[in-house]
Design a protein around this motif. Structure first.
Motif, PDB file in Angstrom:
ATOM      1  N   LEU A  70      -5.231   0.821   6.340  1.00 51.15           N
ATOM      2  CA  LEU A  70      -5.109   1.334   7.695  1.00 51.15           C
ATOM      3  C   LEU A  70      -5.694   2.737   7.782  1.00 51.15           C
ATOM      4  CD1 LEU A  70      -1.441   0.285   8.515  1.00 51.15           C
ATOM      5  CD2 LEU A  70      -3.490  -0.624   9.593  1.00 51.15           C
ATOM      6  N   TYR A  82       0.843   5.358   1.200  1.00 51.49           N
ATOM      7  CA  TYR A  82       0.191   6.324   2.062  1.00 51.49           C
ATOM      8  C   TYR A  82       0.845   7.690   1.859  1.00 51.49           C
ATOM      9  CZ  TYR A  82      -2.099   2.581   4.661  1.00 51.49           C
ATOM     10  OH  TYR A  82      -2.880   1.512   5.014  1.00 51.49           O
ATOM     11  N   PHE A 132      -5.589   6.042  10.196  1.00 52.16           N
ATOM     12  CA  PHE A 132      -4.721   6.580  11.227  1.00 52.16           C
ATOM     13  C   PHE A 132      -5.369   7.700  12.020  1.00 52.16           C
ATOM     14  CE2 PHE A 132      -0.452   4.838  10.774  1.00 52.16           C
ATOM     15  CZ  PHE A 132      -0.567   4.144   9.588  1.00 52.16           C
ATOM     16  N   GLY A 133      -4.963   7.792  13.304  1.00 58.29           N
ATOM     17  CA  GLY A 133      -5.245   8.967  14.078  1.00 58.29           C
ATOM     18  C   GLY A 133      -4.282  10.079  13.700  1.00 58.29           C
ATOM     19  N   GLU A 134      -4.441  11.234  14.338  1.00 57.27           N
ATOM     20  CA  GLU A 134      -3.622  12.394  14.007  1.00 57.27           C
ATOM     21  C   GLU A 134      -2.273  12.395  14.706  1.00 57.27           C
ATOM     22  OE1 GLU A 134      -5.297  13.490  11.037  1.00 57.27           O
ATOM     23  OE2 GLU A 134      -4.199  15.231  11.796  1.00 57.27           O
ATOM     24  N   ARG A 165      -2.596  14.915  22.327  1.00 55.79           N
ATOM     25  CA  ARG A 165      -1.946  15.206  21.045  1.00 55.79           C
ATOM     26  C   ARG A 165      -0.493  15.605  21.248  1.00 55.79           C
ATOM     27  NH1 ARG A 165      -4.576  16.691  16.677  1.00 55.79           N
ATOM     28  NH2 ARG A 165      -2.497  16.300  15.793  1.00 55.79           N
ATOM     29  N   GLN A 207       0.839  -1.191   0.000  1.00 48.43           N
ATOM     30  CA  GLN A 207       0.000   0.000   0.000  1.00 48.43           C
ATOM     31  C   GLN A 207       0.879   1.247   0.000  1.00 48.43           C
ATOM     32  OE1 GLN A 207      -3.092  -0.220   3.071  1.00 48.43           O
ATOM     33  NE2 GLN A 207      -2.577  -2.373   3.368  1.00 48.43           N
ATOM     34  N   GLY A 229       3.500  16.319   9.888  1.00 47.91           N
ATOM     35  CA  GLY A 229       3.050  16.149  11.258  1.00 47.91           C
ATOM     36  C   GLY A 229       1.653  15.600  11.429  1.00 47.91           C
ATOM     37  N   ARG A 230       1.011  15.204  10.336  1.00 46.46           N
ATOM     38  CA  ARG A 230      -0.365  14.706  10.408  1.00 46.46           C
ATOM     39  C   ARG A 230      -0.394  13.188  10.307  1.00 46.46           C
ATOM     40  NH1 ARG A 230      -4.047  18.605   8.937  1.00 46.46           N
ATOM     41  NH2 ARG A 230      -5.538  17.205   9.944  1.00 46.46           N
ATOM     42  N   GLY A 231      -1.562  12.631  10.462  1.00 46.16           N
ATOM     43  CA  GLY A 231      -1.733  11.202  10.280  1.00 46.16           C
ATOM     44  C   GLY A 231      -1.613  10.803   8.821  1.00 46.16           C
ATOM     45  N   LEU A 232      -1.343   9.527   8.603  1.00 50.20           N
ATOM     46  CA  LEU A 232      -1.184   9.032   7.242  1.00 50.20           C
ATOM     47  C   LEU A 232      -2.546   8.749   6.628  1.00 50.20           C
ATOM     48  CD1 LEU A 232       1.543   8.305   8.799  1.00 50.20           C
ATOM     49  CD2 LEU A 232       1.895   6.696   6.933  1.00 50.20           C
ATOM     50  N   PHE A 266       1.519   6.962  16.510  1.00 52.86           N
ATOM     51  CA  PHE A 266       0.276   6.854  15.760  1.00 52.86           C
ATOM     52  C   PHE A 266      -0.471   5.581  16.124  1.00 52.86           C
ATOM     53  CE2 PHE A 266       0.298  10.360  12.935  1.00 52.86           C
ATOM     54  CZ  PHE A 266       1.622  10.636  12.635  1.00 52.86           C
TER      55      PHE A 266
END
Lengths: 110, 113
Positions: free
Chosen positions: B102, A35, B104-106, B9, A33, A40-43, B90
């Motif tokens: 998947l 991504y 993901f959270g932040e 966070r 996969q 600094g953020r989620g994937l 994460f």
């Protein structure tokens, strides 16, 4: 380590050009996969290719997979400034564990 | 509201302190994962859980423990934090029988002084 490696580590291109990044991995996989991660953020998931597939398209994304070479490539066509981000490949195995590569940092210059 | 929520966070703590990072999800997924991200090293798998009674170690579980309190909650603990555990953490979820994508959270940014 089961981590893959991505190449190049960093890539800078002009808007409108194509961006290609590569991923190499070490073990047998069930799927691979790609991504995207903004700083600094989620994937966020982009595209998945199964081990029995060789190529897959989604919008401006094209992914190839060569299981004999244990490698994959992600092509982003007609890049935009908004494509600036880090891109990671992740290999999924039959045990449903996912191992990530080290990432490619893409900068698209307007 | 986010589907995968991580708290806190951001956290700054001192060496030797116990820290818990929490993850909750509203996606109804059975599978949950904890990863840590370090610059230049990508994401590395710490622990994963396929249901409430199933906990598995990942690549780098030493110094960490987890608890799956419910299908929707998966917590990561550092019993005695050390500076090299400074990282971005994460949580992620995936669905059984689906594509394996998947979610993901932040992220939780932890600094250990």
């Amino acid at each position: 380590s089961q981590q893959g490696e991505e190449d190049p580590q960093a890539l800078s291109i002009q808007e409108g050009e194509n961006a290609t990044m590569n991923c190499s991995y070490k073990t047998s996989i069930n799927n691979l996969q790609w991504y995207r991660q903004n700083s600094g953020r989620g994937l966020v998931h982009l595209i998945l290719i199964r081990s029995n597939e060789r190529e897959k398209h989604s919008g401006r994304l094209r992914v190839t997979l060569d299981t004999s070479k244990k490698s994959s490539s992600l092509l982003i066509t007609a890049s935009r400034a908004a494509d600036t981000a880090s891109y990671f490949c992740a290999t999924g195995n039959t045990g449903n564990q996912f191992y990530f590569g080290t990432g490619t940092s893409l900068t698209v210059i307007p | 509201d986010a589907d995968v929520t991580q708290t806190p966070r951001n956290r700054i703590t001192k060496t030797g302190k116990r820290i818990m990072l929490e993850c909750s999800q509203t996606k109804g997924h059975d599978r949950m994962y904890w990863y840590r991200q370090d610059p230049g090293l990508g994401l590395r798998l710490i622990y994963y859980s396929f249901d409430v009674k199933d906990i598995n170690k990942g690549e780098i579980s030493d110094g960490y423990s987890v608890s799956r309190q419910a299908q929707a909650k998966f917590s990561l603990s550092l019993e005695s934090a050390i500076p090299n555990q400074t990282a971005l953490y994460f949580c992620a979820t995936s669905d059984v029988g689906a594509s394996g994508e998947l979610f993901f959270g932040e992220g939780s940014r932890l600094t250990v002084l």
